[in-house]
Design an enzyme around this catalytic site. Structure first.
Site, PDB file in Angstrom:
ATOM      1  NE  ARG A 124      -2.671   0.805   3.548  1.00  0.00           N
ATOM      2  CZ  ARG A 124      -3.434   0.420   4.580  1.00  0.00           C
ATOM      3  NH1 ARG A 124      -4.649  -0.051   4.383  1.00  0.00           N
ATOM      4  NH2 ARG A 124      -2.983   0.521   5.808  1.00  0.00           N
ATOM      5  CE  LYS A 226      -3.154   4.196   7.302  1.00  0.00           C
ATOM      6  NZ  LYS A 226      -4.594   4.068   7.527  1.00  0.00           N
ATOM      7  CD  GLU A 262     -12.232   5.619   4.539  1.00  0.00           C
ATOM      8  OE1 GLU A 262     -11.713   4.773   5.287  1.00  0.00           O
ATOM      9  OE2 GLU A 262     -11.637   6.111   3.561  1.00  0.00           O
TER      10      GLU A 262
HETATM   11  C1  LIG Z   1      -5.707   3.335   7.776  1.00  0.00           C
HETATM   12  C2  LIG Z   1      -7.106   3.651   7.440  1.00  0.00           C
HETATM   13  C3  LIG Z   1      -8.121   2.688   7.437  1.00  0.00           C
HETATM   14  C4  LIG Z   1      -7.916   1.279   7.918  1.00  0.00           C
HETATM   15  O1  LIG Z   1      -6.960   0.557   7.225  1.00  0.00           O
HETATM   16  P1  LIG Z   1      -6.287  -0.727   7.894  1.00  0.00           P
HETATM   17  O2  LIG Z   1      -5.328  -1.198   6.890  1.00  0.00           O
HETATM   18  O3  LIG Z   1      -7.370  -1.699   8.167  1.00  0.00           O
HETATM   19  O4  LIG Z   1      -5.664  -0.246   9.157  1.00  0.00           O
HETATM   20  C5  LIG Z   1      -9.383   3.058   7.011  1.00  0.00           C
HETATM   21  N1  LIG Z   1      -9.638   4.324   6.626  1.00  0.00           N
HETATM   22  C6  LIG Z   1      -8.707   5.287   6.651  1.00  0.00           C
HETATM   23  C7  LIG Z   1      -9.086   6.647   6.207  1.00  0.00           C
HETATM   24  C8  LIG Z   1      -7.408   4.988   7.058  1.00  0.00           C
HETATM   25  O5  LIG Z   1      -6.485   5.940   7.072  1.00  0.00           O
END
Ligand SMILES: *Cc1c(COP(=O)(O)O)cnc(C)c1O
Length: 379
Positions: A124, A226, A262
């Site tokens: 990622r 991210k 989300e």
């Molecule tokens: C990190 C994150 C998640 C969750 O991702 P994981 O890989 O399950 O920790 C979901 N939404 C956002 C906006 C994030 O930054």
């Protein structure tokens, strides 16, 4: 366990009284690791393990590697945890060129240390780096860095059942740049902090607020990676919701303001009968590793899992709602408030979310057989 830890701590005081953990060099940390148990001065750091929240606790070591224009990342190394020095013109400070990751190290009942799918975080980060025009470490370097950081800070990994060691990899443009273009140097670093529950009320069901003014991401933006640039803009929505007593914010799509996306740092799922639905990922939702893992676990339990657009109205008819993320794990949602209307969901025993949560955590701490090959034993 307690006896052993006290014993070791006593031993530490006697034999290593002047050598505080923070004075040890990275080489000494390696020596420490390699020469266990003789050199193991202390099994656990001095932390109130029963009251860990999701706050920053300073640990002993961090990992750092740099990479200048068009070269591969240099070999990284551990150093004492501390401040980093940056040019005022660093790309990350001026134009937000940065990515973060989050993963955890868990201590099993038998003392073994586990990571959960760290290569997924590495991949990622590579995808994010491509989007943000940054160079990124290889998957192997990423995983190795996370592993080294977890082991060097082993005494900060909470006892079984008390939490985990949150590992925070960062990739930032540290080279100086004035014109708007990619930075000439990148730094990859990993630090760690022991954590307990993400939300301050612990495992209590979440009360979410559906935000219809601010959006987290738009099509064509960077919501799917991210990038650090996605987070400061939602602080306002989060503080507004928290100020009204909500746990967090649920965002809607920015085009129709109709489909749920989300929560600020976790993905969302709805349960209706035997069907579990979650918004599809089309670039505006961060594709969580927990999300992906829960989809697999749920399908193996026989649920039908659908990734599709989920209209906010469907929240009214759901049996259960839950969120997933590395920080929250699987969290039950107790209520959602949208345009002044509050919907409440089943909570307590027998929830689908609790079954999925127990299975996920069981795999992560080595209690449930890991048929998926997700867990990495780093002892
Ligand atoms: C990190 C994150 C998640 C969750 O991702 P994981 O890989 O399950 O920790 C979901 N939404 C956002 C906006 C994030 O930054």
């Amino acid at each position: 366990m307690i006896h052993r830890s006290l014993y070791l701590r006593g031993l530490a005081k006697a034999s290593l009284s002047k050598v505080g953990a923070r004075c040890l060099t990275a080489q000494a940390a390696t020596a420490l690791r390699d020469s266990e148990p003789m050199f193991r001065y202390e099994e656990y750091a001095d932390v109130d393990w029963n009251n860990l929240g999701f706050g920053l606790t300073r640990t002993d070591y961090m990992y750092m590697a740099k990479c200048s224009e068009n070269n591969a990342f240099q070999h990284g190394r551990l150093s004492d945890y501390g401040n980093v020095e940056l040019s005022p013109a660093a790309g990350v400070l001026n134009y937000g060129q940065g990515l973060f990751e989050g993963t955890k190290a868990y201590r099993g009942d038998d003392g073994r240390i586990f990571l959960f799918r760290p290569e997924q975080n590495a991949i990622r980060m590579q995808i994010g780096a491509e989007r943000m025009c940054m160079q990124s470490p290889s998957v192997q370097q990423f995983v190795d860095a996370v592993k080294q950081t977890a082991l060097a800070n082993k005494r900060w990994i909470p006892p079984p059942g008390k939490g985990s060691l949150y590992l925070r990899p960062l990739l930032i443009g540290t080279g100086p740049i004035l014109g708007l273009s990619p930075a000439p140097e990148y730094t990859f670093l990993v630090y760690a902090s022991p954590v307990g529950n993400y939300f301050k009320d612990g495992m209590a069901p979440l009360n979410l607020y559906v935000e219809d003014e601010f959006h987290r991401a738009t099509r064509g933006g960077a919501g799917g990676v991210k990038s650090i640039s996605n987070y400061a803009p939602v602080l306002k929505a989060i503080s507004k919701a928290k100020g009204q007593g909500f746990s967090d914010v649920l965002y809607l799509d920015s085009v129709h303001k109709k489909y749920i996306e989300e929560v600020s740092s976790c993905n969302i799922f709805l349960v209706k009968g035997n069907v579990i639905s979650t918004p599809e990922t089309v670039g505006t939702i961060l594709e969580g590793i927990t999300r992906k893992s829960i989809i697999d676990i749920a399908r193996d339990y026989g649920y039908k899992v659908e990734e599709r657009p989920v209209a906010v109205d469907e929240l009214l008819r759901a049996d259960e709602v839950f969120t997933t993320g590395t920080a929250v794990s699987v969290a039950t949602v107790g209520s959602i408030t949208y345009k002044g209307q509050r919907v409440e969901y089943k909570i307590g025993d027998g929830l689908v979310s609790q079954k999925l949560y127990k299975t996920l955590v069981g795999i992560q701490v080595g209690k449930i057989e890991d048929k998926y090959n997700w867990v990495v034993d780093i002892n």
